[in-house]
Scaffold this motif. Structure first.
Motif, mmCIF file in Angstrom:
data_model
loop_
_atom_site.group_PDB
_atom_site.id
_atom_site.type_symbol
_atom_site.label_atom_id
_atom_site.label_comp_id
_atom_site.label_asym_id
_atom_site.label_seq_id
_atom_site.Cartn_x
_atom_site.Cartn_y
_atom_site.Cartn_z
ATOM 1 N N HIS A 148 -4.097 5.100 1.628
ATOM 2 C CA HIS A 148 -4.900 5.148 2.844
ATOM 3 C C HIS A 148 -5.903 6.289 2.693
ATOM 4 O O HIS A 148 -5.517 7.345 2.196
ATOM 5 C CB HIS A 148 -3.985 5.395 4.056
ATOM 6 N N PRO A 149 -7.200 6.125 3.048
ATOM 7 C CA PRO A 149 -7.795 5.000 3.779
ATOM 8 C C PRO A 149 -8.472 3.952 2.897
ATOM 9 O O PRO A 149 -9.019 2.990 3.413
ATOM 10 C CB PRO A 149 -8.849 5.706 4.652
ATOM 11 N N TYR A 185 -4.310 -0.453 10.458
ATOM 12 C CA TYR A 185 -3.790 -1.785 10.126
ATOM 13 C C TYR A 185 -3.764 -2.675 11.357
ATOM 14 O O TYR A 185 -4.103 -3.861 11.284
ATOM 15 C CB TYR A 185 -2.381 -1.689 9.542
ATOM 16 N N GLU A 196 -2.718 5.514 9.853
ATOM 17 C CA GLU A 196 -2.663 4.357 8.965
ATOM 18 C C GLU A 196 -2.207 3.115 9.742
ATOM 19 O O GLU A 196 -2.791 2.029 9.609
ATOM 20 C CB GLU A 196 -1.696 4.656 7.818
ATOM 21 N N SER A 199 0.849 -1.195 0.000
ATOM 22 C CA SER A 199 0.000 0.000 0.000
ATOM 23 C C SER A 199 0.876 1.233 0.000
ATOM 24 O O SER A 199 1.746 1.385 0.846
ATOM 25 C CB SER A 199 -0.888 0.020 1.240
ATOM 26 N N GLY A 224 3.762 4.542 6.356
ATOM 27 C CA GLY A 224 2.699 5.524 6.574
ATOM 28 C C GLY A 224 2.784 6.270 7.890
ATOM 29 O O GLY A 224 3.801 6.239 8.601
#
Ligand SMILES: [Zn+2]
Length: 258
Positions: free
Chosen positions: A133-134, A163, A159, A129, A155
């Protein structure tokens, strides 16, 4: 000290000439578990062959950069590859809204398809990723994703919180050694539960900026993992040996490596 590098792009052309020496240096540095990242169907095949020939492990998946090249054969091909004994996860897959090499709708479609494949096969996920985000977390939440690692986490606090709330493992690279763009990670890594922390080099990328001397052509390799371990241990106020043992155990449990 034994270490596990959960993300090494050893199929990269920069390793073609001297992979033997690279693996010798890795073992000498204690890095005895290496998971080779697969980034396309073709590359994942190569990664599986490499893993079988060299005593390594590999992932099978399509990186979001390559989402635009996916077609009706992609998921069946990954499903077949996942039966290979050295393939320990589906990925890397995810969203990359930083480079945008593939349109967002393509990225999301093939990300979801790979999440569904992992659920069908009961395999862990190796997730990518970047600047997503998001939306990325929202998709994971909607699909009730199981065992997964957010590889190369770079991040911010919100973030990371998202997770961790989703139950993800977190992969930390040499990004943390970058005083310009990785300084925030030194604070954030303290908040990662020790049993969900994994280490990776992301070789040949992300050579730790404070590594002295800098390697030839600035190519990163698994032997640099102890340097990353020490940076993470320093940030968390832990002994490197303790963190090495914990992260190696985490990696082997996560990928189901006996
Ligand atoms: Zn990645």
């Amino acid at each position: 000290m034994r270490l596990a590098d959960i993300g090494a792009n050893l199929t990269h052309a920069s390793f073609r000439e001297d992979l033997d020496a690279v693996l010798v240096r890795a073992r000498a540095a204690g890095v005895d578990t290496i998971v080779v990242t697969g980034t396309s169907v073709e590359d994942s095949r190569h990664a599986a062959d490499l893993a079988a020939a060299r005593g390594l492990y590999a992932t099978a998946g399509v990186h979001p950069h390559h989402a635009r090249d996916c077609n009706a054969q992609t998921i069946p091909a990954l499903r077949e590859l996942a039966r290979h004994p050295k393939i320990v996860a589906i990925g890397e897959c995810g969203l990359d809204f930083n480079r945008n090499y593939s349109p967002h709708p393509d990225q999301e479609k093939w990300f979801v398809a790979q999440l569904e494949l992992a659920a069908e096969l009961g395999k862990p996920l190796f997730l990518h990723s970047r600047d997503a985000h998001p939306r990325f977390a929202e998709i994971l939440r909607n699909l009730r994703v199981g065992k997964a690692v957010a590889h190369c986490f770079t991040g911010e606090a919100d973030e990371l919180r998202a997770y961790l709330d989703l139950g993800l493992h977190i992969g930390i690279t040499g990004w943390i050694c970058d005083e310009r763009r990785g300084a925030h990670l030194r604070e954030l890594v303290k908040g990662i539960p020790r049993d969900r922390l994994l280490l990776e080099t992301d070789s040949p990328y992300l050579t730790p900026r404070d590594l002295r001397p800098q390697p030839k052509a600035r190519r990163n390799e698994p032997a640099h993992l102890p340097h990353i371990l020490r940076a993470v241990a320093r940030a968390r106020g832990e002994q490197p040996e303790v963190l090495a043992e914990a992260t190696t155990r985490n990696a082997r449990e996560f990928f189901g490596i006996a």
